[in-house]
Write an enzyme that holds these catalytic residues in place. Structure first.
Site, PDB file in Angstrom:
ATOM      1  N   GLU A 176     -25.011 -46.102  67.519  1.00  0.00           N
ATOM      2  CA  GLU A 176     -26.323 -46.724  67.693  1.00  0.00           C
ATOM      3  C   GLU A 176     -26.781 -46.711  69.155  1.00  0.00           C
ATOM      4  OE1 GLU A 176     -26.314 -50.531  65.678  1.00  0.00           O
ATOM      5  OE2 GLU A 176     -26.644 -49.527  63.771  1.00  0.00           O
TER       6      GLU A 176
ATOM      7  N   GLU B 109     -24.072 -46.799  57.455  1.00  0.00           N
ATOM      8  CA  GLU B 109     -23.592 -48.187  57.374  1.00  0.00           C
ATOM      9  C   GLU B 109     -24.496 -48.975  56.448  1.00  0.00           C
ATOM     10  OE1 GLU B 109     -23.343 -50.337  61.057  1.00  0.00           O
ATOM     11  OE2 GLU B 109     -22.559 -48.616  62.140  1.00  0.00           O
TER      12      GLU B 109
END
Ligand code: GLA
Ligand code: ZN
Length: 704
Positions: free
Chosen positions: A158, A334
Site C-alpha cells: 500500500e 486483501e
C-alpha cells in the site's frame, strides 16, 4: 479452458484463496508454524502472501541476512502444492536502518522529520533507502525467483503518502523543469503566480505545498500530486529492477487502496502486470441514507436494504479495477474474514455475508479472494483485527467455517479464471479531475462530492444488472454505447475531442453541471464554460448557483420530450444556469429566478447525442434518466426485473458465460431467470425458471 486472458502464471490456473501470512511474528514458536500448515489445508487456502513486513526478520542488522525461515516456508508451501505471493518488505523499515540513516525517514508537510515508527514512512527519493531496498530485493530475487512456490511478487505494501525532505524538493524541481521545458516563465503562467506576487524567479524557490507556505496555488498542488504519483512509480521501478532481472516471467503487482486519493492508479496500473486492491467495505451500516446525502433514500434502495448500497458502491471500485488493465482479471489481495479494527465500530459480518462479498469480487473480475490476515497477531496495533485463525488457535470458529466455505466455492470456479466482462456502458472517474475539484475554493466548501456523484451515476446500472466499466479520461472509448462523465471539471488536452468523436461516431454521452471549468493546469476556461465541450453539448453554462444544504430547486420534464421523461424532481447543492445553444431542452428548472431555464438538454452531434444535466439532481431523476437511455439504446440488464438488493453480473471467456447472482438484501428474494438455464457451479445442480435466494445467497451459474 480459461480465457480470454491467461491465468496469472501457467503454473496457477486456479482461483487464489489465502492471504497475508506473517510467520515472522511467530518464529519463536515452531508449534504454531506447524499448526498453520495444517490449518491452511483445513481452510482450503492455496496461497499465502509472505514477507510483507519481514524486513527485520530477513535482515536483523545491516550486515546480517537471515533467510532460513523463509526458505523453509517456501519449500513447505511447494511441497503442499500451495502458492507463495512473495513480498518485498520495503513498507516498514527496521529500527537499525532508521537510526543509522536519518535521510530515509520522511519529512512531513510541516517540514518535521519523522521518528522511526508506523509504516510507509520512508522517503521514496532517498538514495540510501533505494540502495538498501535494492540490496535486499536482489537477495530475495536471487534466492526465490525460480522457486516452484512463487506465483507473484507483491511489491511493498500500500504505497501512499508523500515526503517533503530536501531530496524530494530537489526531485520535484527536476520533474517540473522537465514538465515545463526548463521554462520558469511557462510554469509561472501555468500556475498563475502573478496572483499575490508569487512569481518564481529561480527554480530553487519552489517548495512543495505546506501549511507553512503555499496551499493556494492550484497548479502547484496539482503538479505536486502528479509528482507524488510519478516519484512513487519511480521508487517502485527501482524496487522491481532486480526482480525483473532475475526472472522476467514472474508477474509483479503492488496492492492498491481502492479509491485512495493520493495516487493516480490509472497511471500506476501501466507499471504492474496484474492489478490488485485491498477491499474493506463497511457492511451492515446503520444509516442507509448517508451515502445519498443530501437526498432522502428512494423507495427502491429502502427496499434493497443498507447492504445493497454498500454492495453497489463496492462494485463500482471492483469495476474500476477490472478496467485498469483493459478487462484483465484482477486480484482481491486483501479483505477481512470478519472485522477490521479501524472502522468506527467493528460489526461482525453477518452469517453468509462473507461468501457473498467474496464472490462479489469474483463476479466483477477477481481471480482471487485473499485476506488480511491469516493468523491474528498477539500484540501491537492489529491484535484485534479479524483474521482467519483467531487467538483461540483452532479451526472450530464461525469465521474459520465461513472462510472454508469460500475456499470450497472457489475450488469449483477454476474454469472462470481468465474470463471477463465487456460492458456497453462506461463511467468516467478521473483522479486529476478529482484532485482539481477538491482543491477548488468555491462555490461551496462542502459537498462538491465528486466521488459520491460518480456513485450516483453508477447505481442505476448496478440495480438493473447492467455492466459498467469505470475508467479515467485517458481510457479508450471504443466499443461503448453509453458514456457517463459526471462533473468533468478539468479537461486535459484531447479529452473533449475524444468525447466529441465518440458522440459523432454514434455514442451517447451524459455530462453534468461543473464540466469544462478548468484546463490541465487548473486555469479557468476563457470564452464560456464548458469550454471545448461547448459545441458537442450545445450549451453555455453562464453561472453556478451554490445552495445551502437544505435548499431545493424544482426540475420539471418538458412535455413530449424524446426520452419520455415525466414529472418533477428536486435538485440541490449546485445548479448551473445554462443556455441551450444548439441543444434541445428536455427538462427545465421549476423554481428560483431561473425557473424555465434548461435543466436537462440533448444535443445531436454527428451520429450520436450528448446529454447534459445542469444540476445535482436527486437519485430518482438520475435513475429515471439512465433507465430511459438504456431503453432508447436497447441495452438491458443481465436479467430483467431484478428484485431489490440482488445483483447479477456475467463473466465470459468468449464461449461460456458465467452468471453471478448475489443477494445483498437482508431477506429472501426470488429471481426470474427469464428463460435462461444452466448448471450451478457452486452447488452442482441444474437451474431454470426461478431462483430462490436466501439472505446473502451467492450463486454462480454456467449458462447453457
Ligand atoms: C491494509 C494493510 C494491511 C492491514 C489492513 C488492515 O490493507 O495493507 O497490512 O493493515 O489494512 O485492515
Ligand atoms: Zn524525501
Amino acid at each position: 479452458m480459461p480465457g480470454p486472458f491467461p491465468p496469472l502464471r501457467p503454473s496457477c490456473p486456479q482461483m487464489l484463496h489465502g492471504g497475508d501470512y506473517n510467520p515472522d511474528q511467530w518464529l519463536h514458536d515452531p508449534a504454531i508454524l506447524a499448526e498453520d500448515r495444517r490449518l491452511l489445508g483445513e481452510a482450503r487456502c492455496n496461497s499465502v502472501s509472505v514477507g510483507i513486513f519481514a524486513w527485520a526478520a530477513l535482515q536483523p542488522a545491516e550486515a546480517v541476512f537471515c533467510f532460513d525461515w523463509l526458505d523453509r516456508l517456501l519449500d513447505e508451501l511447494a511441497a503442499d502444492g500451495r502458492y507463495a505471493v512473495l513480498a518485498t518488505p520495503s513498507a516498514a523499515m527496521p529500527a537499525w536502518l532508521a537510526h543509522a540513516y536519518p535521510e530515509v525517514r520522511r519529512v512531513e508537510r510541516d517540514r518535521r522529520r519523522r521518528l522511526h515508527g508506523a509504516r510507509v514512512t520512508f522517503c521514496y527519493t532517498s538514495p540510501v533507502y533505494r540502495a538498501k531496498v535494492t540490496e535486499l530485493n536482489s537477495r530475495l530475487a536471487e534466492r526465490y525467483a525460480t522457486h516452484p512456490a512463487l506465483v507473484l511478487w507483491h511489491i511493498s505494501n500500500e504505497y501512499g503518502g508523500e515526503c517533503h525532505c530536501e531530496l524530494c524538493q530537489h526531485a520535484f524541481r527536476q520533474w517540473l523543469r522537465q514538465r515545463y521545458g526548463d521554462s520558469l516563465e511557462a510554469l509561472n503562467r501555468a500556475w498563475w503566480t502573478a496572483f499575490w506576487s508569487h512569481t518564481y524567479t529561480a527554480w530553487s524557490q519552489i517548495e512543495s505545498p505546506s501549511p507553512l507556505g503555499e496551499t493556494c496555488t492550484h497548479g502547484l498542488q496539482l503538479d505536486w500530486q502528479r509528482f507524488v504519483t510519478a516519484q512513487t512509480i519511480d521508487f517502485y521501478r527501482a524496487e522491481i529492477a532486480p526482480l525483473r532481472a532475475a526472472d522476467p516471467s514472474v508477474p509483479i503487482t503492488t496492492n492498491f487502496m481502492g479509491l485512495y486519493p493520493g495516487l493516480d492508479y490509472g497511471k500506476f496500473a501501466a507499471e504492474v502486470d496484474v492489478v490488485c486492491w485491498d477491499s474493506y467495505p463497511q457492511w451492515h451500516p446503520h444509516e442507509p441514507a448517508a451515502p445519498l446525502y443530501p437526498f432522502a433514500t428512494p423507495d427502491w434502495w429502502q427496499e434493497a436494504g443498507p447492504d445493497a448500497l454498500v454492495a453497489a458502491d463496492t462494485a463500482f471500485v471492483h469495476d474500476l479495477y477490472r478496467r485498469l488493465k483493459g478487462g484483465r482479471p484482477w486480484l482481491l489481495m486483501e479483505s477481512t474474514p470478519s472485522v477490521t479494527n479501524w472502522q468506527y465500530a467493528a460489526k461482525l459480518k453477518r452469517p453468509g455475508l462473507h461468501l457473498a462479498a467474496s464472490l462479489q469480487a469474483v463476479a466483477h473480475g477477481a481471480d482471487s479472494v485473499q485476506y488480511f490476515q491469516w493468523r491474528k497477531s498477539r500484540g501491537a496495533s492489529e491484535k484485534l483485527h479479524g483474521a482467519v485463525v483467531d487467538h483461540v488457535g483452532h479451526e472450530h470458529t464461525r469465521v474459520f467455517a465461513e472462510v472454508r466455505a469460500v475456499g470450497e466455492a472457489l475450488a469449483r470456479l477454476d474454469e472462470v479464471v481468465g474470463s471477463t466482462t465487456r460492458p456497453a456502458v462506461a463511467l468516467i472517474c478521473d483522479w486529476e479531475n478529482r484532485w482539481a475539484i477538491d482543491h477548488a475554493a468555491g462555490p461551496r466548501h462542502t459537498h462538491r462530492d465528486y466521488l459520491p456523484v460518480c456513485h450516483e451515476h453508477y447505481r442505476p446500472f448496478w440495480r438493473r444488472g447492467v455492466a459498467v466499466d469505470v475508467l479515467d479520461c485517458d481510457g479508450a472509448l471504443d466499443g461503448y454505447r453509453l458514456v457517463l462523465a459526471p462533473m468533468l471539471y478539468l479537461l486535459r488536452p484531447g479529452v473533449a475531442a475524444r468525447l466529441a468523436a465518440f458522440v459523432a461516431g454514434g455514442g451517447t454521452l451524459v455530462t453534468t453541471y461543473w464540466s469544462g471549468l478548468v484546463n490541465e493546469s487548473d486555469l479557468c476556461t476563457l470564452g464560456g464554460v464548458p469550454g471545448e465541450l461547448r459545441p458537442v453539448l450545445g450549451i453555455w453554462a453562464e453561472e453556478t448557483d451554490s445552495l445551502y444544504d437544505a435548499d431545493r430547486v424544482l426540475i420539471n420534464a418538458v412535455a413530449g420530450n424524446p426520452l419520455g421523461l415525466q414529472g418533477s424532481w428536486q435538485a440541490a447543492l449546485l445548479c448551473d444556469l445554462v443556455h441551450a445553444e444548439t441543444a434541445t431542452v428536455l427538462a427545465t428548472y421549476g423554481s428560483e429566478f431561473y425557473a424555465g431555464r434548461p435543466a436537462l438538454t440533448a444535443n445531436r452531434w454527428g451520429a450520436g447525442t450528448a446529454y447534459h444535466v445542469a444540476a445535482r439532481c436527486e437519485p430518482a431523476f438520475t435513475d429515471r434518466l439512465c433507465a430511459a437511455l438504456l431503453t432508447q439504446l436497447g441495452l438491458a440488464g443481465v436479467l430483467p426485473a431484478l428484485p431489490a438488493g440482488v445483483s447479477a453480473t456475467v463473466r465470459s471467456d468468449g464461449q461460456r458465460d458465467y452468471l453471478f447472482v448475489l443477494n445483498f438484501a437482508g431477506s429472501e428474494r426470488r429471481v426470474d431467470l427469464a428463460g435462461r438455464t444452466g448448471q450451478e457451479l457452486t452447488g452442482g445442480q441444474a437451474v431454470a425458471g426461478e431462483l430462490p435466494l436466501q439472505p446473502y445467497d451467492a450463486r454462480v451459474i454456467r449458462l447453457d
